[in-house]
Design an enzyme around this catalytic site. Structure first.
Site, PDB file in Angstrom:
ATOM      1  N   HIS A  26       0.849  -1.195   0.000  1.00  6.96           N
ATOM      2  CA  HIS A  26       0.000   0.000   0.000  1.00  6.96           C
ATOM      3  C   HIS A  26       0.877   1.233   0.000  1.00  6.96           C
ATOM      4  CE1 HIS A  26       0.458   1.574   4.205  1.00  6.96           C
ATOM      5  NE2 HIS A  26       0.909   0.354   4.401  1.00  6.96           N
ATOM      6  N   CYS A  27       0.308   2.345  -0.474  1.00  2.00           N
ATOM      7  CA  CYS A  27       0.971   3.637  -0.339  1.00  2.00           C
ATOM      8  C   CYS A  27       0.129   4.443   0.636  1.00  2.00           C
ATOM      9  CB  CYS A  27       1.109   4.320  -1.700  1.00  2.00           C
ATOM     10  SG  CYS A  27      -0.454   4.607  -2.532  1.00  2.00           S
ATOM     11  N   VAL A  28       0.148   5.748   0.545  1.00  5.53           N
ATOM     12  CA  VAL A  28      -0.546   6.539   1.548  1.00  5.53           C
ATOM     13  C   VAL A  28      -2.058   6.576   1.344  1.00  5.53           C
ATOM     14  CG1 VAL A  28      -0.409   8.761   0.346  1.00  5.53           C
ATOM     15  CG2 VAL A  28      -0.369   8.699   2.838  1.00  5.53           C
ATOM     16  N   ARG A  30      -3.705   4.078  -1.206  1.00  2.00           N
ATOM     17  CA  ARG A  30      -4.205   2.971  -2.019  1.00  2.00           C
ATOM     18  C   ARG A  30      -3.644   1.621  -1.615  1.00  2.00           C
ATOM     19  NH1 ARG A  30      -2.093   6.114  -6.961  1.00  2.00           N
ATOM     20  NH2 ARG A  30      -1.457   7.439  -5.254  1.00  2.00           N
ATOM     21  N   VAL A  70      -5.588   3.871   5.020  1.00  2.00           N
ATOM     22  CA  VAL A  70      -5.216   2.675   4.267  1.00  2.00           C
ATOM     23  C   VAL A  70      -4.256   1.770   5.039  1.00  2.00           C
ATOM     24  CG1 VAL A  70      -3.274   3.762   3.072  1.00  2.00           C
ATOM     25  CG2 VAL A  70      -4.474   1.864   1.995  1.00  2.00           C
TER      26      VAL A  70
END
Length: 651
Positions: A26-28, A30, A70
């Site tokens: 995951h990123c910030v 998604r 997320v």
């Protein structure tokens, strides 16, 4: 039961189960999946989940937009799925296994050219402006140019070539740097290699008169012609990859205590020799062959057919991220034929997709929520950035994309049939006319009119049949204005309130140049899926709290923060683009999740020089994730930290 247990369990089922997941991270904002079979993912069910704000697929990754929670969602998902997450780079590499050899090749080309795009755009604008003042006869009844009549413009025309030459003439330097950066080897060696390809002591091959005597390096037993590769793409790519793999080899076999001496010497010297003796001439021949084929195809009696195919399929290339590969062909055409036939079609494709969105603005003029996405997406498209329009509007409804493709196809055929040629690349959309050679501007204008009218008319006709009442008005006929509505754009239920409820406690957390959110590269932010906001090109590394409140999320790498004010305003500050890949280097974090903050408290001190040295843009989105409506009052302005008159916030 944890907050996201139910949604995470459903998401696991809807992506095809554990066995269909090759990698996840995951990123910030998604969740990023690499799926074994993307067809097993049920997109409609995934987007119907309350916690999901949208999905899209790019470069082999299936991405699910969650928001600034997320990380919590990701932890719950991996726990339920019983799988270990991996790094973002590992997912990126795994995603390439979903691609064919050609797709991987194109993807790598795109990654090489992406960091060079800002310079190419700048160079394109400069060369376009030089064409206006130096080539178009605007004065004395159409007999003289501004340069011929005024010394100021003559001086400006000459001076601007300094920048244009630096960008295009010395392009191999940028290409070699970009490749060493991408491959994780020594970037300064790439720069030096690039400089040896464009050194002033080398002749410019395009300026060599046939039959002229070419100076050589004489080694006694053989000679090497002193020919340069100015503005060349393929020779620079081949030479840079030789340097990369030589450096990797010598690093692997050389003891650490002498690596500082052996590795640079044994990598750079052979790479330069091979560049001038073998790969340079080979690359030149390949580039010339490709350029000749493209030029011959587009200027043949069947050129309009090739043009139509390119015009129709360019926007789908943008969706896949592979459109940057055309830059290499454009640049080769510019070097070899003093102009490019491809770039005008790119600009026309931008306009056609923007015109499809313009029709959606007309069709959804009573839908306030749709206008918040449609209007900025249309403006962005007309200025040459199509991703917000493609991902935020045209792909969502389907038919606007197709109508745009039809308009782009026809416009491309008009352009090529008329011999329209650009003198530079980088300037897309309507401003793209500045890159067109003066003698072709009228026909390009005609093609522009077609790219505006045809997609608009087709989208309007089809949209009146396809769009539902809810799509048009933003509500069902049985639902009143104050009823909570669940839309496809945002599954969070909100009650519409009086928009005169203005929040005035926000002060700028950063210093820099402001820009509209839809102008930035990251499509999840630019499309408005995360919420409204604005972006700042940082000029100072200090980031402060914009209000009194609490730190809800502090990303471990220090590049992103979710904050909540005492009055309930929620924002996400994402420092730079792709800065998660820096693993916290360059970020001196001063706060932690759960910490109470006062306006002016320092959140993080960023080493901007380090971030820039790693090739990461300093564009920083500031997004209001609570559904607030944002009006940017200072556009393209230099703001200072603590300024309180930048935006107007309404809830």
């Amino acid at each position: 039961m944890a907050k996201f247990t139910k949604d995470a369990t459903s998401l696991l089922e809807y992506v095809g189960g554990k066995d269909n997941i090759r990698a996840v991270t995951h990123c910030v904002t998604r969740m990023r999946f690499v799926l074994v079979d993307e067809k097993k993912a049920d997109i409609k069910k995934i987007e119907a989940l309350p916690s999901t704000k949208g999905t899209f697929t790019q470069a082999g990754q299936f991405q699910v937009i969650i928001g600034n929670e997320v990380s919590e969602y990701y932890n719950e998902f991996t726990k339920i799925a019983g799988i270990d997450g991996v790094s973002k780079d590992a997912v990126k590499n795994a995603a390439k296994s979903n691609q064919t050899f050609i797709q991987r090749l194109m993807s790598n080309l795109a990654e090489i050219f992406t960091p060079l795009i800002p310079a190419l755009i700048c160079g394109g604008l400069i060369l376009g402006f030089r064409s206006v003042i130096g080539d178009i006869k605007l004065l004395d009844n159409g007999t003289k140019t501004l340069v011929e009549n005024y010394q100021f413009f003559a001086g400006l025309y000459s001076f601007l070539w300094l920048i244009g030459e630096a960008i295009f003439h010395f392009l191999p330097v940028g290409i070699a740097w970009s490749i060493t950066r991408k491959m994780g080897t020594t970037q300064i060696l790439g720069i030096v290699l690039g400089l040896t390809l464009v050194s002033p002591q080398l002749l410019n091959a395009f300026a060599v008169v046939p039959g002229a005597q070419i100076p050589v390096w004489d080694f006694g037993i053989f000679q090497v012609e002193m020919i340069g590769y100015q503005s060349q793409v393929i020779p620079a790519i081949l030479a840079a990859f030789i340097l990369v793999y030589l450096e990797k080899f010598w690093r692997r076999v050389t003891p650490d205590y002498i690596s500082m001496i052996v590795v640079p010497l044994m990598s750079l010297v052979p790479a330069v020799i091979l560049a001038h003796v073998i790969v340079g001439p080979i690359g030149w021949a390949i580039g010339s062959f490709i350029a000749n084929i493209v030029y011959a195809g587009l200027t043949s009696s069947f050129g309009w057919i090739f043009a139509g195919i390119f015009g129709f399929f360019y926007a789908p290339l943008v969706i896949t991220g592979l459109h940057h590969m055309t830059n290499a062909i454009d640049l080769q055409l510019m070097s070899q034929f003093n102009g490019t036939i491809l770039w005008p079609m790119v600009a026309l494709s931008n306009i056609a997709q923007g015109s499809a969105v313009l029709a959606m603005i007309f069709l959804q003029r009573k839908n306030e929520r749709a206008k918040q996405v449609n209007v900025p997406a249309c403006i962005s498209c007309y200025l040459g950035v199509t991703e917000p329009a493609l991902f935020g509007v045209n792909l969502k409804y389907g038919f606007p994309l197709v109508c745009g493709l039809v308009g782009s196809c026809i416009a491309a055929m008009i352009s090529v049939s008329s011999g329209v040629m650009a003198s530079s690349i980088g300037v897309g959309g309507i401003p793209g006319i500045l890159s067109i050679k003066p003698q072709y501007m009228f026909m390009f204008f005609i093609a522009m009119l077609e790219a505006i009218c045809v997609p608009f008319i087709l989208t309007t006709i089809v949209g009146k049949k396809k769009l539902s009442l809810e799509d048009i008005k933003g509500e069902n006929s049985s639902i009143s204005d104050n009823t909570p509505v669940q839309t496809t754009e945002n599954k969070i239920e909100t009650t519409l309130t009086d928009k005169s409820d203005i929040v005035s406690t926000f002060k700028s957390p950063v210093s820099g140049i402001t820009k509209n959110l839809n102008e930035i590269e990251d499509k999840a932010f630019a499309s408005g899926a995360m919420g409204e906001g604005f972006a700042v090109e940082l000029t100072d590394g200090k980031v402060i709290a914009p209000f009194d409140g609490e730190v809800m999320v502090c990303f471990p790498t220090g590049h992103a923060y979710g904050l909540k004010s005492t009055d309930g305003t929620e924002i996400l500050i994402h420092i730079g683009m792709d800065t998660v890949q820096l693993d916290g280097k360059g970020f001196d974090v001063k706060v932690e999740a759960g910490q109470k903050i006062k306006q002016g408290d320092v959140l993080v001190q960023v080493d901007l020089d380090y971030v820039k040295s790693q090739g990461k843009p300093l564009t920083t989105p500031i997004v209001f994730t609570d559904g607030s409506h944002i009006e940017l009052l200072k556009k393209n302005s230099n703001i200072s930290i603590g300024d309180d008159d930048i935006i107007k916030i309404t809830k």
